[in-house]
Design a protein around this motif. Structure first.
Motif, PDB file in Angstrom:
ATOM      1  N   THR A  17      -7.051  -6.808  -1.292  1.00 16.35           N
ATOM      2  CA  THR A  17      -6.986  -5.698  -0.358  1.00 16.35           C
ATOM      3  C   THR A  17      -7.927  -4.576  -0.787  1.00 16.35           C
ATOM      4  N   ASN A  49     -12.204  -8.410   5.815  1.00 15.79           N
ATOM      5  CA  ASN A  49     -11.152  -8.706   6.788  1.00 15.79           C
ATOM      6  C   ASN A  49     -11.635  -9.177   8.151  1.00 15.79           C
ATOM      7  N   ASN A 105       0.824  -1.199   0.000  1.00  8.56           N
ATOM      8  CA  ASN A 105       0.000   0.000   0.000  1.00  8.56           C
ATOM      9  C   ASN A 105       0.860   1.252   0.000  1.00  8.56           C
ATOM     10  N   TRP A 147     -14.151  -3.217   3.594  1.00  2.64           N
ATOM     11  CA  TRP A 147     -12.966  -3.608   4.361  1.00  2.64           C
ATOM     12  C   TRP A 147     -13.356  -4.529   5.516  1.00  2.64           C
ATOM     13  N   SER A 167     -16.528   1.595   1.076  1.00  6.14           N
ATOM     14  CA  SER A 167     -15.159   1.090   1.277  1.00  6.14           C
ATOM     15  C   SER A 167     -14.984   0.528   2.687  1.00  6.14           C
ATOM     16  N   VAL A 168     -15.477   1.272   3.672  1.00  3.14           N
ATOM     17  CA  VAL A 168     -15.352   0.803   5.054  1.00  3.14           C
ATOM     18  C   VAL A 168     -16.116  -0.506   5.222  1.00  3.14           C
ATOM     19  N   VAL A 215      -8.932   0.998  -3.248  1.00  4.81           N
ATOM     20  CA  VAL A 215      -9.245   2.426  -3.117  1.00  4.81           C
ATOM     21  C   VAL A 215      -8.097   3.253  -3.692  1.00  4.81           C
ATOM     22  N   LEU A 216      -6.858   2.880  -3.345  1.00 10.94           N
ATOM     23  CA  LEU A 216      -5.704   3.619  -3.877  1.00 10.94           C
ATOM     24  C   LEU A 216      -5.621   3.477  -5.388  1.00 10.94           C
ATOM     25  N   VAL A 230      -8.019  -1.550   0.737  1.00 16.45           N
ATOM     26  CA  VAL A 230      -7.244  -0.311   0.751  1.00 16.45           C
ATOM     27  C   VAL A 230      -6.518  -0.146  -0.579  1.00 16.45           C
ATOM     28  N   GLY A 269      -4.255  -2.316  -7.353  1.00 16.32           N
ATOM     29  CA  GLY A 269      -4.293  -2.242  -5.891  1.00 16.32           C
ATOM     30  C   GLY A 269      -3.595  -3.413  -5.223  1.00 16.32           C
TER      31      GLY A 269
END
Lengths: 354, 508
Positions: free
Chosen positions: A300, A217, A44, A213, A209-210, A305-306, A302, A290
Motif C-alpha cells: 500500500t 493500483n 491505514n 499510487w 506518491s500520487v 506515506v503514513l 498510502v 505501512g
C-alpha cells in the motif's frame, strides 16, 4: 452429482460453501476488529491514529514549538526525501524483493551530479543537467541491481548489498571524500523554494506518491508487480515476463533514488558521499510499518506515506525534546518490531477467520 | 539367489487393519502386511493406492489412527521417526533426503553422528563410511566428497549406506531403481541379496514388474488404501492377475456422453518429435479442434514435462510445436500464450494461483493488456469480463472479490480455466485437472472440459487416474519412462490394458 459417494468431509465443495444467491460482498473476515484492521481502510486508519497520538505527544511535550506551521513544514520537508525513496522501495518489496543499496545510490547520484564537470556543463546549458545526471545515475544503479537479481539470479539481499558497498565507494572516489558545493543559485532557488507556501520538496513527494499510487493500483505494471510478489511461478505460467518486470522494479527504485538525491542536494546545497546514510533501513521500516508485506504480493502506497510521516514526526518530537539520536534509534527499533508483530497477528486473525 | 533363512522365517513385521485418515481423505483404510526376515517383499499398487502413506507409517512419520503393528511378535508404535529407527527400520525415500552441502560421510551418519564430548570423530566417521560403501560395492565413492556433486545413482548408494549405518532389520526402498541404469540396478540387486542373506528384510516398491519378478519373494497389492492381496508369490503369480488386482478402483467416475469429434479437421495443435534429455523423447501427436487427447502414465513418466515443454515453461531440445500451422518459438511462456496455449498446471496452488489476491485478479492475470490502454487498466471492463467468465463456469460462491484461497479445489480449477478462456486460448493443456477436487465436483469439471472441447478448443488432459483419461479423452497416449508406448482411440483401451502397457514397459 453423486452425493452418496464418500465425499470427504473437510474439503469445501462448490455445493455447500454458500447458497448460490449469497451476496458477493460477504467477503470473509470483515466481521470483528481483526477483520477491520486487516482491510485496507482499517489498516491505514490504525496508522492515522498512531500518527495522531504521536502528534498529541508532540504537542503535550513541546507545545507550540511542535504545532507551529514552520515545524510542520520542517517535518514534511524532512520526510519528503526518504518518502520518495520509500515509494520506490514499496514497489520492490511488493514484487518480492529488497534493496539495501538505496542510501548508497542517493550518495553516488548526488556526487555525480555535483562534480566539477557536471556543474560546468550545467552552467553552460541549464541546471536541469544536474537533475538528469542524478536520475540517470540512479537508474543505472537500479539497472545493475535489476539485471543481477532478475537475470543473474543473485539473491536481492546480496546483489544490493554489493551495490551498497560499491556505489558508496565509487561516490567517495569521485568526490575524493570532499563535499561538493553546488554553485548554481537557480537550482537551489527552484528546489529550495515554495509554491503557494508549500515547499517544492513536499510537492515532489506528493507527486511521486500520487504517481506511485496510480502505478500500483491502476496499471498493468502494478498488477503484475503484485502478482510476481504473490506467486512468481504462477505469474510466469500466466505468461508474464517475470524477469523483465523484476528488473524494472529496481530501475524504478533507482530513479526514485536519483530524485531523492536531487532533493537532498537542494536541501543541503551539497553533493557528498555521506548523503543517504541508513536510508535503506528507514525506507524499509516505513514500508513495513505501512503494511506492505515483506514477502511481497501485497502493498500500500498510502501506508508507506503514513509510515514515513510517523517516522519523521517521531524524530521531530524527539529532537524538540532534546533526546539524542541514540534514543531515537532505540525507539525506532521498538516501533518497527511492534508494528510487524501487530501486522502478523492481524494477518493470522484475518486468515483464520477467512 | 540365496534362499536360506527365508522359507520358514517368522514374521518380523505384522501390520493388521492399519487406518490413516487425513482431513477429508482416508489414505489407508485397512492395510495388512506381513514381512518376514530375509525376504524381499514387494508392494504393488497404482498412484494413490496408499504406498507412500504406508511407508511413512512404518518410518514413524505418520501415526496410524487404527490398527496394530507387531514387531517380532510384540506390539509397537512409532510415534516419531527416531522410534522406527531404534527398532531397526530404515527408509530410502524416492526423493532422496540427503543434505547436498554435507560430505558423504556426514550424510551417512546424520542424526547419529560418531562423536566424543560433542565433537565429531571425523576420522572414525570417514573410516566407517568407507567400510559401508565398500560393502555396497562402491569403494570408489569418497567419504569426503560433497553429496551434491554425486550422480543420482551414487546418491542412492549413499542413501543406502545411511540406512545400513544403523543396526538395521528392515529396509524400505521406495522405487530405488527409478534413477538407475540397468548395470546399476544389477548392482543394487546384488546388495539386496547380500542383505537378505544376512537376515535383513526388504520392502521393495517398484512399478517394474520384471524387477519384482527378479528380486522379489512375495507381493502385497494395495488398492484404494487397502490390502487386496497379500503373500502372493513374486515369481509365479501371473501378470494378468496382478494387474486385475490393482485395477477397478472403487471411485465412481461419471462422464458425460458425447459425439465423436470430426477427425477430418486440420489439427489445431501439432507436437512433432518433441524431446528433452533425461525427461522424454520422440513425443508426437495432433489435437484437432473439438478433440480431447489424454496422456496416461504413472507419476514420473514425463507427462507433466511434455505439457510444460509445449507451453514453453521448459525449452524443447528437440522437435517443435505448432498451433494452427504456425511454429511456436520454444522456451517462452509469453509466446506460447500469445499463440493461444493455456496451461492448468499440476500444482494449482503453487503454480497457477496467487492465493492472497482476489478471484478477479487471478482470472485476469493473463489478459491484462486486453483491458488496458497505455498500461492503464479499465477496471470496469476487466471486472465485467471476469464476472461473466466466473458465472458462466458456475464458480461458487459467486463474485470475484473473494480471496482466492477461500475457494474449494474444484472452483479454483475453474478460475484457472476462466483465465485461459478470457485470454482467448484455443489450446488447453490440463495437468491433473481433478487433483484436490472432491468427488462431487469432479463430474462438474469433466462436463466443463467436454464443453470447452465442443466449443472448438483442442484439449490435452494428463492424469494419473487411468479411468479419468479413458473416460474424458477421444484419443490416448500411454507414456512410461519418457517414451510414448501406445497411441490410439480411447474406445479401444481399458484400464487393464493401459496398466499392462505401462507395467510391461513396452508397446503391446
Amino acid at each position: 452429482m453423486s452425493n452418496e459417494l464418500t465425499s470427504p468431509e473437510n474439503e469445501v465443495t462448490g455445493h455447500d460453501v454458500a447458497p448460490a444467491d449469497a451476496p458477493a460482498v460477504s467477503a470473509p473476515g470483515t466481521a470483528g476488529l481483526a477483520g477491520f484492521l486487516g482491510s485496507g481502510l482499517g489498516r491505514n486508519l490504525g496508522l492515522i491514529i498512531a500518527l495522531l497520538l504521536l502528534c498529541a505527544v508532540g504537542f503535550a511535550t513541546a507545545g507550540d514549538r511542535f504545532a507551529s506551521a514552520d515545524n510542520v513544514l520542517t517535518i514534511l520537508r524532512l520526510g519528503s526525501v526518504i518518502g520518495v525513496v520509500s515509494i520506490g522501495m514499496t514497489f520492490v518489496i511488493c514484487g518480492g524483493g529488497i534493496d539495501l543499496s538505496v542510501g548508497a545510490i542517493v550518495a553516488l547520484s548526488s556526487v555525480w551530479a555535483t562534480t566539477l564537470a557536471t556543474q560546468t556543463m550545467a552552467e553552460n546549458v541549464h541546471w536541469v543537467v544536474m537533475v538528469f545526471t542524478a536520475i540517470a545515475v540512479g537508474a543505472g544503479c537500479g539497472l545493475i541491481n535489476g539485471v543481477l537479481v532478475a537475470y543473474g539470479r543473485v539473491a536481492p539481499f546480496i546483489a544490493t548489498l554489493a551495490m551498497l558497498a560499491g556505489a558508496r565507494g565509487l561516490a567517495e572516489i569521485i568526490a575524493q571524500r570532499r563535499t561538493q558545493i553546488i554553485r548554481d543559485r537557480d537550482f537551489i532557488t527552484f528546489f529550495g523554494g515554495d509554491v503557494l507556501g508549500i515547499p517544492v520538496l513536499v510537492i515532489i513527494f506528493v507527486l511521486v506518491s500520487v504517481f506511485g499510487w496510480v502505478l500500483l493500483n491502476r496499471t498493468t505494471f502494478g498488477r503484475r508487480t503484485l502478482a510476481i510478489g504473490g506467486n512468481a511461478e504462477a505469474a510466469r505460467l500466466a505468461g508474464i515476463q517475470v524477469r523483465r518486470q523484476t528488473a524494472m522494479l529496481y530501475i524504478l527504485l533507482g530513479i526514485a533514488c536519483g530524485i531523492a538525491a536531487v532533493m537532498i542536494m537542494a536541501r543541503t546545497t551539497t553533493g557528498t558521499s555521506t548523503h543517504g546514510q541508513l536510508y535503506e533501513l528507514d525506507a524499509i521500516a516505513a514500508v513495513v510499518i505501512g503494511g506492505t508485506l515483506l514477502s511481497g504480493g501485497r502493498g500500500t502506497i498510502v501506508g508507506t506515506v503514513l509510515g514515513v510521516l510517523i517516522f519523521t514526526t517521531l524524530t521531530n518530537v524527539f529532537t524538540l525534546n532534546n533526546l539524542d539520536t541514540s534514543t531515537q534509534a532505540v525507539a525506532k527499533g521498538v516501533i518497527i518490531i511492534a508494528a510487524v508483530l501487530l501486522q502478523q497477528r492481524v494477518a493470522e486473525r484475518h486468515r483464520s477467520s477467512g | 539367489m540365496s534362499a536360506q533363512g527365508r522359507a520358514n522365517g517368522s514374521p518380523l513385521l505384522h501390520m493388521t487393519g492399519v487406518v490413516k485418515r487425513f482431513p477429508g481423505v482416508v489414505a489407508l483404510g485397512g492395510v495388512d502386511l506381513e514381512v518376514r526376515s530375509g525376504e524381499v517383499h514387494c508392494l504393488l499398487g497404482q498412484n494413490g493406492a496408499g504406498k507412500s502413506t504406508l511407508i511413512k507409517v512404518l518410518a514413524g512419520v505418520h501415526t496410524p489412527d487404527e490398527g496394530h503393528i507387531l514387531w517380532n511378535g510384540t506390539e509397537v508404535t512409532f510415534p516419531h521417526p527416531q522410534a522406527a529407527m531404534e527398532h531397526g527400520i530404515a527408509t530410502m525415500y524416492q526423493e532422496l533426503d540427503l543434505v547436498e552441502g554435507l560430505t558423504v560421510a556426514e550424510n551417512i551418519f546424520l542424526g547419529h553422528e560418531l562423536s566424543r564430548f560433542g565433537f565429531p570423530r571425523r576420522r572414525a566417521t570417514q573410516e566407517r563410511a568407507q567400510e559401508l560403501l565398500t560393502q555396497l560395492g562402491h569403494p570408489g565413492i569418497s567419504p569426503t566428497t560433497e553429496v551434491g556433486g554425486l550422480s543420482a545413482a551414487n546418491q542412492q548408494i549413499v542413501s543406502m549406506a545411511r540406512a545400513l549405518s544403523r543396526d538395521v532389520r528392515l529396509i524400505i526402498m521406495d522405487e530405488p531403481s527409478a534413477v538407475l541404469d540397468s548395470a546399476e540396478v544389477d548392482q543394487l540387486f546384488d546388495v539386496v541379496r547380500e542383505l537378505t542373506s544376512a537376515g535383513v528384510a526388504v520392502v521393495y516398491i517398484s512399478h517394474r514388474l520384471d524387477e519384482i519378478r527378479e528380486i522379489g519373494d512375495r507381493v502385497t497389492v494395495l488398492k484404494d488404501g487397502a490390502t487386496v492381496a497379500t503373500g502372493l508369490d513374486a515369481k509365479s503369480t501371473p501378470t494378468a492377475e496382478l494387474i486385475t488386482l490393482m485395477t477397478g478402483r472403487s471411485i465412481e467416475y461419471v462422464f458425460p456422453t458425447r459425439e465423436a469429434p470430426d477427425t477430418a479437421a486440420t489439427p489445431l495443435l501439432s507436437v512433432e518429435d518433441l524431446g528433452r534429455d533425461g525427461e522424454f523423447h520422440d513425443v508426437s501427436f495432433d489435437v484437432r479442434p473439438g478433440e480431447i487427447v489424454g496422456i496416461a502414465g504413472l507419476v514420473g513418466a514425463g507427462r507433466s514435462e511434455v505439457l510444460e515443454t509445449i507451453f514453453g515453461a521448459r525449452r524443447a531440445e528437440r522437435g517443435r510445436v505448432r498451433v494452427g500451422g504456425t511454429v511456436v518459438p520454444p522456451g517462452s511462456v509469453a509466446k506460447a500464450v500469445a499463440a493461444g496455449i493455456g496451461l492448468a498446471p499440476e500444482e494449482r496452488k503453487s503454480q497457477a494461483l496467487v492465493l492472497e489476491h482476489s478471484v478477479g485478479d487471478n482470472i485476469s492475470l493473463a489478459s491484462l493488456p486486453a483491458f488496458s490502454r497505455a498500461g492503464w487498466i479499465d477496471r470496469g471492463a476487466e471486472r465485467a469480463s471476469s464476472e461473466s467468465y466466473a458465472s458462466s463456469l458456475e464458480v461458487r460462491p459467486r463474485g470475484v472479490d473473494r480471496e482466492m484461497r477461500t475457494l474449494s479445489g474444484g472452483n479454483q480449477q475453474k478460475i484457472v480455466l476462466a483465465r485461459w478462456l478470457q485470454r482467448g486460448s484455443r489450446v488447453l493443456l490440463l495437468d491433473e485437472p481433478t487433483r484436490g477436487v472432491d468427488v462431487g465436483a469432479r463430474s462438474e469439471i469433466y462436463t466443463l472440459i467436454r464443453t470447452l472441447s465442443e466449443d472448438g478448443c483442442a484439449v490435452v488432459v494428463v492424469s494419473s487416474e487411468i479411468p479419468e483419461v479413458l473416460g474424458l479423452a477421444d484419443r490416448v497416449l500411454v507414456m512410461a519412462d519418457g517414451a510414448v508406448l501406445h497411441q490410439g482411440p480411447a474406445a479401444e483401451l481399458d484400464e487393464h490394458r493401459v496398466l499392462d502397457i505401462i507395467l510391461r514397459g513396452e508397446a503391446a
